[in-house]
Enzyme design. Structure first.
Site, PDB file in Angstrom:
ATOM      1  N   GLU A 131      33.340  12.097  39.686  1.00  0.00           N
ATOM      2  CA  GLU A 131      34.063  10.884  40.111  1.00  0.00           C
ATOM      3  C   GLU A 131      35.529  11.165  40.444  1.00  0.00           C
ATOM      4  O   GLU A 131      36.294  10.227  40.678  1.00  0.00           O
ATOM      5  CB  GLU A 131      33.991   9.822  38.983  1.00  0.00           C
ATOM      6  CG  GLU A 131      32.595   9.249  38.785  1.00  0.00           C
ATOM      7  CD  GLU A 131      32.538   8.172  37.690  1.00  0.00           C
ATOM      8  OE1 GLU A 131      33.396   8.186  36.792  1.00  0.00           O
ATOM      9  OE2 GLU A 131      31.616   7.336  37.746  1.00  0.00           O
ATOM     10  N   GLU A 150      27.319   2.059  29.898  1.00  0.00           N
ATOM     11  CA  GLU A 150      28.681   2.457  30.257  1.00  0.00           C
ATOM     12  C   GLU A 150      28.657   3.653  31.220  1.00  0.00           C
ATOM     13  O   GLU A 150      29.425   3.676  32.182  1.00  0.00           O
ATOM     14  CB  GLU A 150      29.464   2.802  28.986  1.00  0.00           C
ATOM     15  CG  GLU A 150      30.883   3.268  29.181  1.00  0.00           C
ATOM     16  CD  GLU A 150      31.843   2.164  29.639  1.00  0.00           C
ATOM     17  OE1 GLU A 150      31.538   0.984  29.422  1.00  0.00           O
ATOM     18  OE2 GLU A 150      32.890   2.511  30.216  1.00  0.00           O
ATOM     19  N   VAL A 210      23.331  12.512  35.630  1.00  0.00           N
ATOM     20  CA  VAL A 210      22.374  13.619  35.713  1.00  0.00           C
ATOM     21  C   VAL A 210      23.115  14.781  36.365  1.00  0.00           C
ATOM     22  O   VAL A 210      23.804  14.595  37.379  1.00  0.00           O
ATOM     23  CB  VAL A 210      21.130  13.230  36.538  1.00  0.00           C
ATOM     24  CG1 VAL A 210      20.218  14.440  36.749  1.00  0.00           C
ATOM     25  CG2 VAL A 210      20.365  12.106  35.846  1.00  0.00           C
ATOM     26  N   GLY A 237      17.472  14.214  41.934  1.00  0.00           N
ATOM     27  CA  GLY A 237      16.363  14.002  42.861  1.00  0.00           C
ATOM     28  C   GLY A 237      15.000  14.250  42.251  1.00  0.00           C
ATOM     29  O   GLY A 237      14.006  14.379  42.956  1.00  0.00           O
ATOM     30  N   GLY A 241      17.254  10.249  36.454  1.00  0.00           N
ATOM     31  CA  GLY A 241      18.132   9.073  36.354  1.00  0.00           C
ATOM     32  C   GLY A 241      17.311   7.803  36.195  1.00  0.00           C
ATOM     33  O   GLY A 241      17.599   6.949  35.355  1.00  0.00           O
ATOM     34  N   ASN A 257      29.295   2.858  46.918  1.00  0.00           N
ATOM     35  CA  ASN A 257      28.203   3.779  46.580  1.00  0.00           C
ATOM     36  C   ASN A 257      26.866   3.161  47.002  1.00  0.00           C
ATOM     37  O   ASN A 257      26.063   2.717  46.180  1.00  0.00           O
ATOM     38  CB  ASN A 257      28.239   4.083  45.080  1.00  0.00           C
ATOM     39  CG  ASN A 257      27.411   5.305  44.727  1.00  0.00           C
ATOM     40  OD1 ASN A 257      26.592   5.760  45.531  1.00  0.00           O
ATOM     41  ND2 ASN A 257      27.610   5.829  43.539  1.00  0.00           N
ATOM     42  N   TYR A 269      19.533   0.755  42.660  1.00  0.00           N
ATOM     43  CA  TYR A 269      19.534  -0.238  41.578  1.00  0.00           C
ATOM     44  C   TYR A 269      18.775  -1.495  42.005  1.00  0.00           C
ATOM     45  O   TYR A 269      18.026  -2.077  41.220  1.00  0.00           O
ATOM     46  CB  TYR A 269      20.965  -0.598  41.171  1.00  0.00           C
ATOM     47  CG  TYR A 269      21.722   0.545  40.527  1.00  0.00           C
ATOM     48  CD1 TYR A 269      21.068   1.490  39.733  1.00  0.00           C
ATOM     49  CD2 TYR A 269      23.101   0.691  40.707  1.00  0.00           C
ATOM     50  CE1 TYR A 269      21.756   2.539  39.149  1.00  0.00           C
ATOM     51  CE2 TYR A 269      23.803   1.740  40.109  1.00  0.00           C
ATOM     52  CZ  TYR A 269      23.119   2.655  39.330  1.00  0.00           C
ATOM     53  OH  TYR A 269      23.802   3.681  38.749  1.00  0.00           O
TER      54      TYR A 269
END
Lengths: 166, 166
Positions: free
Chosen positions: B32, B89, B93, B99, B103, B130, B137
């Site tokens: 990040e 939080e 991975v 892939g 996750g 993102n 999601y």
């Protein structure tokens, strides 16, 4: 802003305050046009706030002989800091008692709790169209994060996602 | 998606996993571009996760003989529901193991924990740029709330706000 009318105090909510808290929660929901989302019961609220492992805490603001508002909060956690944080879930001042500094007093009180507990951050959420609230929060030193969005799974979707988990 | 390579398992992190967890937290921060924000120490992390009053919990995903990822979460609270919620939080991975469904397995595992604990909602945050994450999601049943923004007070601003609180 005029000084807070005396006597004014903020105190932790106690078990006997559950009916008052529920009234305040319903008042908040009404203000947000979300009354249909309120399914809280006295029993569940009492268990969550005053049970063996409290999930949240509440404080009440009293003035002019009335409970004028409340805040409900819990501690969360910052991974990068490895420190707890304070998260303000709800803050509400009854409409007839607004503009007298009670909301600000609740916010400052919570910041005092956060620092006294060694919290690295104090956070809450605001609706992006609520410009008056955003202006106020910024004036109190808050940063409004522009690029994070909240993801939520509830109800049947949550049941489905959790089914057959590893 | 191909089936998860065997043997794969998700388990609660234990005190002995603190060094591994710190490595994963630093890996996430690197991804990040936020390495400068990481001030977590082994002592603070151990106290937060495994002390007398844990502030958060962590799970590890193990596969192919390695720890391949982790998730860190805590319970929060919905006032309207008067029920606890699960807040994720961090989920990470390692890049070299992506892939392969790890996750997704972590997310489903957390949803399973949320339902088994009677949580009314499961939430986390995502950066609005993102798009791949948001698509993923949504495909898992999550709603991305468009209009809530996170307010945050930290550091000196937090000290100032809390000073002379009622």
């Amino acid at each position: 802003m005029t000084p807070l009318p005396e006597p004014f105090r903020i105190r932790p909510a106690m078990r006997g305050d559950v009916p008052i808290l529920l009234d305040l929660i319903r008042g908040l929901a009404e203000f947000e046009n979300l009354t249909h989302q309120v399914t809280a019961t006295p029993e569940r609220l009492a268990a969550a706030l005053f049970g063996d492992r409290p999930a949240a805490e509440a404080i009440l603001a009293e003035a002019e002989g009335h409970v004028v508002g409340f805040a409900l909060f819990y501690t969360n956690f910052s991974t990068f800091l490895a420190r707890p944080g304070l998260y303000l879930e709800d803050l509400f001042v009854k409409p007839e008692f607004r503009g007298r500094g009670y909301g600000k007093a609740l916010l400052r009180h919570l910041a005092g709790i956060a620092t006294s507990r060694g919290c690295g951050r104090f956070e809450w959420s605001v609706l992006d169209w609520n410009e008056a609230a955003i202006r106020f929060y910024r004036s109190q030193g808050a940063e409004v994060l522009p690029d994070w969005r909240i993801c939520r799974v509830t109800g049947e979707s949550l049941q489905n996602l959790g089914r057959n988990a590893t």
